[in-house]
Design a protein around this motif. Structure first.
Motif, PDB file in Angstrom:
ATOM      1  N   ALA A 386       0.824  -1.207   0.000  1.00 20.00           N
ATOM      2  CA  ALA A 386       0.000   0.000   0.000  1.00 20.00           C
ATOM      3  C   ALA A 386       0.861   1.261   0.000  1.00 20.00           C
ATOM      4  N   VAL A 387       1.951   1.248   0.758  1.00 24.19           N
ATOM      5  CA  VAL A 387       2.865   2.398   0.794  1.00 24.19           C
ATOM      6  C   VAL A 387       3.443   2.659  -0.590  1.00 24.19           C
ATOM      7  N   LEU A 388       3.909   1.613  -1.262  1.00 21.01           N
ATOM      8  CA  LEU A 388       4.499   1.771  -2.590  1.00 21.01           C
ATOM      9  C   LEU A 388       3.466   2.258  -3.598  1.00 21.01           C
ATOM     10  N   ASN A 389       2.243   1.748  -3.499  1.00 18.22           N
ATOM     11  CA  ASN A 389       1.177   2.206  -4.397  1.00 18.22           C
ATOM     12  C   ASN A 389       0.874   3.686  -4.198  1.00 18.22           C
ATOM     13  N   LEU A 390       0.750   4.090  -2.943  1.00 17.21           N
ATOM     14  CA  LEU A 390       0.446   5.496  -2.652  1.00 17.21           C
ATOM     15  C   LEU A 390       1.552   6.415  -3.150  1.00 17.21           C
ATOM     16  N   ASN A 391       2.807   6.023  -2.916  1.00 19.76           N
ATOM     17  CA  ASN A 391       3.929   6.852  -3.382  1.00 19.76           C
ATOM     18  C   ASN A 391       3.905   7.011  -4.894  1.00 19.76           C
ATOM     19  N   LYS A 392       3.553   5.955  -5.585  1.00 26.23           N
ATOM     20  CA  LYS A 392       3.494   6.027  -7.044  1.00 26.23           C
ATOM     21  C   LYS A 392       2.358   6.945  -7.495  1.00 26.23           C
ATOM     22  N   LYS A 393       1.226   6.910  -6.773  1.00 28.43           N
ATOM     23  CA  LYS A 393       0.063   7.711  -7.153  1.00 28.43           C
ATOM     24  C   LYS A 393       0.267   9.201  -6.907  1.00 28.43           C
ATOM     25  N   ASP A 394       0.832   9.543  -5.761  1.00 29.50           N
ATOM     26  CA  ASP A 394       0.889  10.966  -5.395  1.00 29.50           C
ATOM     27  C   ASP A 394       2.306  11.521  -5.290  1.00 29.50           C
ATOM     28  N   GLY A 395       3.312  10.729  -5.692  1.00 25.19           N
ATOM     29  CA  GLY A 395       4.683  11.220  -5.631  1.00 25.19           C
ATOM     30  C   GLY A 395       5.233  11.341  -4.236  1.00 25.19           C
ATOM     31  N   GLY A 396       4.624  10.643  -3.275  1.00 28.11           N
ATOM     32  CA  GLY A 396       5.053  10.730  -1.885  1.00 28.11           C
ATOM     33  C   GLY A 396       6.355   9.988  -1.628  1.00 28.11           C
ATOM     34  N   ASN A 397       6.848  10.153  -0.411  1.00 27.05           N
ATOM     35  CA  ASN A 397       8.103   9.513  -0.010  1.00 27.05           C
ATOM     36  C   ASN A 397       7.910   8.787   1.321  1.00 27.05           C
ATOM     37  N   ARG A 398       6.750   8.128   1.464  1.00 28.68           N
ATOM     38  CA  ARG A 398       6.514   7.347   2.667  1.00 28.68           C
ATOM     39  C   ARG A 398       7.487   6.175   2.691  1.00 28.68           C
ATOM     40  N   LYS A 399       7.871   5.764   3.902  1.00 30.67           N
ATOM     41  CA  LYS A 399       8.817   4.656   4.048  1.00 30.67           C
ATOM     42  C   LYS A 399       8.203   3.593   4.948  1.00 30.67           C
ATOM     43  N   PHE A 400       8.345   2.335   4.571  1.00 28.26           N
ATOM     44  CA  PHE A 400       7.744   1.255   5.343  1.00 28.26           C
ATOM     45  C   PHE A 400       8.781   0.503   6.158  1.00 28.26           C
ATOM     46  N   ILE A 401       8.344   0.034   7.324  1.00 31.61           N
ATOM     47  CA  ILE A 401       9.134  -0.868   8.158  1.00 31.61           C
ATOM     48  C   ILE A 401       8.233  -2.050   8.482  1.00 31.61           C
ATOM     49  N   LEU A 402       8.598  -3.223   8.000  1.00 38.11           N
ATOM     50  CA  LEU A 402       7.823  -4.435   8.248  1.00 38.11           C
ATOM     51  C   LEU A 402       8.598  -5.349   9.188  1.00 38.11           C
ATOM     52  N   ILE A 403       7.884  -6.003  10.095  1.00 37.61           N
ATOM     53  CA  ILE A 403       8.475  -7.023  10.956  1.00 37.61           C
ATOM     54  C   ILE A 403       7.628  -8.290  10.822  1.00 37.61           C
ATOM     55  N   GLU A 404       8.262  -9.394  10.519  1.00 36.51           N
ATOM     56  CA  GLU A 404       7.559 -10.677  10.421  1.00 36.51           C
ATOM     57  C   GLU A 404       8.401 -11.756  11.082  1.00 36.51           C
ATOM     58  N   MET A 405       7.805 -12.475  12.019  1.00 36.32           N
ATOM     59  CA  MET A 405       8.550 -13.469  12.775  1.00 36.32           C
ATOM     60  C   MET A 405       8.551 -14.840  12.120  1.00 36.32           C
ATOM     61  N   GLU A 406       7.556 -15.104  11.260  1.00 27.68           N
ATOM     62  CA  GLU A 406       7.450 -16.430  10.669  1.00 27.68           C
ATOM     63  C   GLU A 406       8.535 -16.661   9.617  1.00 27.68           C
ATOM     64  N   ASP A 407       8.774 -17.938   9.316  1.00 27.36           N
ATOM     65  CA  ASP A 407       9.819 -18.296   8.364  1.00 27.36           C
ATOM     66  C   ASP A 407       9.513 -17.824   6.941  1.00 27.36           C
ATOM     67  N   TYR A 408       8.264 -17.469   6.676  1.00 24.01           N
ATOM     68  CA  TYR A 408       7.921 -17.015   5.321  1.00 24.01           C
ATOM     69  C   TYR A 408       8.273 -15.545   5.074  1.00 24.01           C
ATOM     70  N   ALA A 409       8.954 -14.914   6.033  1.00 22.77           N
ATOM     71  CA  ALA A 409       9.320 -13.501   5.863  1.00 22.77           C
ATOM     72  C   ALA A 409      10.077 -13.272   4.560  1.00 22.77           C
ATOM     73  N   GLU A 410      10.934 -14.218   4.198  1.00 28.12           N
ATOM     74  CA  GLU A 410      11.721 -14.081   2.972  1.00 28.12           C
ATOM     75  C   GLU A 410      10.945 -14.587   1.751  1.00 28.12           C
ATOM     76  N   LYS A 411      10.323 -15.767   1.891  1.00 27.22           N
ATOM     77  CA  LYS A 411       9.709 -16.413   0.726  1.00 27.22           C
ATOM     78  C   LYS A 411       8.353 -15.842   0.342  1.00 27.22           C
ATOM     79  N   ILE A 412       7.708 -15.150   1.267  1.00 30.13           N
ATOM     80  CA  ILE A 412       6.407 -14.547   0.947  1.00 30.13           C
ATOM     81  C   ILE A 412       6.467 -13.028   1.079  1.00 30.13           C
ATOM     82  N   THR A 413       6.775 -12.523   2.278  1.00 27.80           N
ATOM     83  CA  THR A 413       6.732 -11.073   2.516  1.00 27.80           C
ATOM     84  C   THR A 413       7.689 -10.325   1.586  1.00 27.80           C
ATOM     85  N   ALA A 414       8.970 -10.690   1.634  1.00 28.93           N
ATOM     86  CA  ALA A 414       9.959  -9.996   0.799  1.00 28.93           C
ATOM     87  C   ALA A 414       9.725 -10.274  -0.681  1.00 28.93           C
TER      88      ALA A 414
END
Length: 557
Positions: A386-414
């Motif tokens: 959502a952050v990346l979509n919004l930045n593309k739409k309005d030229g914003g510079n929002r930055k995201f910080i995600l935390i995921e404890m499960e093993d799928y952090a790399e294979k799904i989230t990233a």
């Protein structure tokens, strides 16, 4: 104010202070142009794999009070998730208990207590990370809504409660159910309610022809009734009119009433006239007159001016800089089913992901476009999407910080965020990339070790320790510099203070005259860390030197 009590509360109420501070180990960066790279992108976007309680603690030195928007989607505790959070609470009875998989009501009668024990310290740290004008959104359903509301009232303050959004979860529902449940909740709290500004968005369900989109808001101030008794106001010469010229004859059959004609010339009243009516904004109108017809602020801090209309009415006009209409019931904002289908186009299978459109709308309630957005229960990564979509739409510079404890952090989230950045799909289903970059981290070693965390952990490396010390002192990012020699212990200068960290692994350092001879930086004040000090208090004071003992005097977050 009512408070919520549960089994284990007294053991976790201060647990966030005992959580070890762990360093973040950079694994790789990712950019739209180069893909994966060993070098940090320094984009501000982060995906962190690790226990979210410890990961949140690791963010404090750099982000305390800096995050304007937090969205979390914690376990709803329905009994179907099988969630487990081993928070390593020191009390022996809780240690094993919290580490067990939480089951259904009949299998685990204390699962609601465990959920509260899990949530409390995380919300405590999230509050510290939130900026003074920040907002936190928390998704939940009926299972824990009441508990969560009481919890947030206690932590964030009941006075900072903004609203409880109800989200209509579009999609398929069990037709056999006695009552079809098609809603969830999103609690919204401010760090400080007085700092929460009017959103500059309009509910997407509002018809484009609505008066909400009109540039000027206009309302009559005539309002008669028991609470608005008739009174007179003297309109002086020069009071504005919205028509250029004309005469409105005296009248007694419509409000406002006036006994003298209203003579208008050049869009202004030529002669003073007394008008009478019940008024909705009498004090504001009088302030406008007293200000010699310059716009005045109403109770919502909107600039307001008044005019005489060609019908003889007096209207309040407010120039609308940006439409604002946010309602507490959210609908037509996507579904988890549709979002799951979109993820499958990326080669990702994930149950019940929140839809992009819902998150984009919530994040837009904060009208600024250059701030941090944090999600410590990241799941598949919808918040970053959502952050990346919004930045593309309005030229914003929002930055995201995600935390995921499960093993799928790399294979799904990233993986998902990589696809979003570079684009995915083929043919008519192709989705253009948003561009952007992020850095991927693993939660590393604790910075302090020992039974009472009384020692520095040399395994983390000197640069991470130096970075921590610098940030604990200045609250600014550490800029590593090339040390000229092993005797270069200079961290940097900030606000006329020079900082030195005299530290050698497996050796004892001493602040003495020999060390001072190596200090070359000129400053008004010096802060010097070392294991020991042989200089007198009088000498330190007369030379504007502050000695801090390693590790005793190192600030703990």
């Amino acid at each position: 104010m009512p408070t919520l009590n549960w089994i284990g509360k007294e053991k976790v109420i201060n647990h966030h202070r005992d959580v070890p501070f762990r360093v973040l180990n950079h694994k790789y960066g990712f950019t739209a142009e180069k893909g994966e790279t060993n070098k940090p992108t320094n984009s501000g976007n982060k995906i962190i794999h690790g226990d979210n309680l410890e990961a949140l603690k690791s963010l404090l030195p750099e982000y305390e009070g800096q995050v304007k928007c937090i969205y979390i989607d914690p376990p709803y505790n329905t009994g179907n998730e099988g969630w487990v959070y081993n928070d390593n609470v020191s009390h022996p009875k809780l240690k094993k208990w919290l580490g067990e998989v939480v089951g259904k009501e009949g299998d685990d009668l204390s699962r609601h207590d465990k959920w509260l024990c899990m949530m409390y310290p995380r919300l405590q740290i999230l509050k510290r990370l939130l900026s003074i004008d920040g907002l936190i959104f928390i998704s939940i359903d009926d299972n824990e809504y009441q508990s969560l509301k009481f919890l947030c009232d206690e932590i964030f303050g009941r006075q900072n409660f903004i609203t409880n959004f109800s989200w209509r979860t579009d999609g398929n529902f069990d037709n056999q159910a006695k009552i079809k449940i098609n809603h969830e909740y999103i609690l919204c709290f401010a760090k400080k309610i007085s700092q929460f500004e009017h959103p500059r968005i309009v509910d997407p369900n509002i018809d484009p022809s609505s008066k909400l989109f009109r540039r000027v808001i206009r309302n009559t101030i005539v309002k008669n009734g028991p609470k608005n008794p008739v009174s007179s106001i003297n309109l002086p010469i020069g009071f504005p009119a919205e028509f250029e010229s004309g005469v409105l004859e005296p009248r007694n059959d419509a409000w406002p009433k006036f006994d003298e004609p209203l003579k208008i010339s050049g869009y202004k009243l030529e002669e003073p006239v007394s008008v009478s009516s019940g008024w909705s904004s009498k004090k504001l109108l009088e302030s406008f007159i007293h200000a010699k017809f310059k716009p005045v602020l109403d109770t919502k801090q909107q600039l307001t001016r008044f005019v005489i209309t060609n019908s003889g009415a007096i209207e309040a006009l407010k120039d609308r800089e940006q439409p604002s209409h946010v309602v507490s019931s959210l609908k037509n904002m996507g579904s988890t089913q549709n979002m799951s289908s979109d993820l499958k186009k990326m080669g990702i299978n994930f149950d019940y992901p929140k839809p992009n459109s819902l998150l984009e709308y919530l994040l837009s309630i904060h009208h600024t476009k250059d701030h941090y957005v944090l999600d410590s229960f990241a799941g598949s990564g919808t918040t970053a999407h959502a952050v990346l979509n919004l930045n593309k739409k309005d030229g914003g510079n929002r930055k995201f910080i995600l935390i995921e404890m499960e093993d799928y952090a790399e294979k799904i989230t990233a993986k998902r965020i990589k696809k979003v950045i570079i684009g995915y799909g083929d043919g008519k289903n192709e989705v253009e990339g948003t561009g952007g970059s992020f850095d991927y981290y693993e939660l590393g070693e604790p910075l302090f070790i020992g039974e009472n965390a009384e020692y520095l952990n040399e395994k983390v490396g000197a640069e991470k320790i130096r970075s921590y010390i610098w940030f604990s002192e200045t609250r600014t990012p550490y800029q590593a510099h090339n040390q000229q020699s092993e005797t270069d212990y200079f961290l940097g200068a900030h606000e006329q203070t020079a900082y030195y960290f005299y530290y050698l692994p497996q050796e004892i350092t001493t602040l003495d005259h020999d060390f001072l001879a190596s200090v070359k930086t000129k400053a008004e004040q010096y802060v010097i860390y070392a294991d020991n000090c042989l200089l007198s208090k009088e000498y330190l004071s007369s030379n504007n030197i502050i000695f801090k003992k390693i590790p005793r005097d190192i600030n703990r977050f």
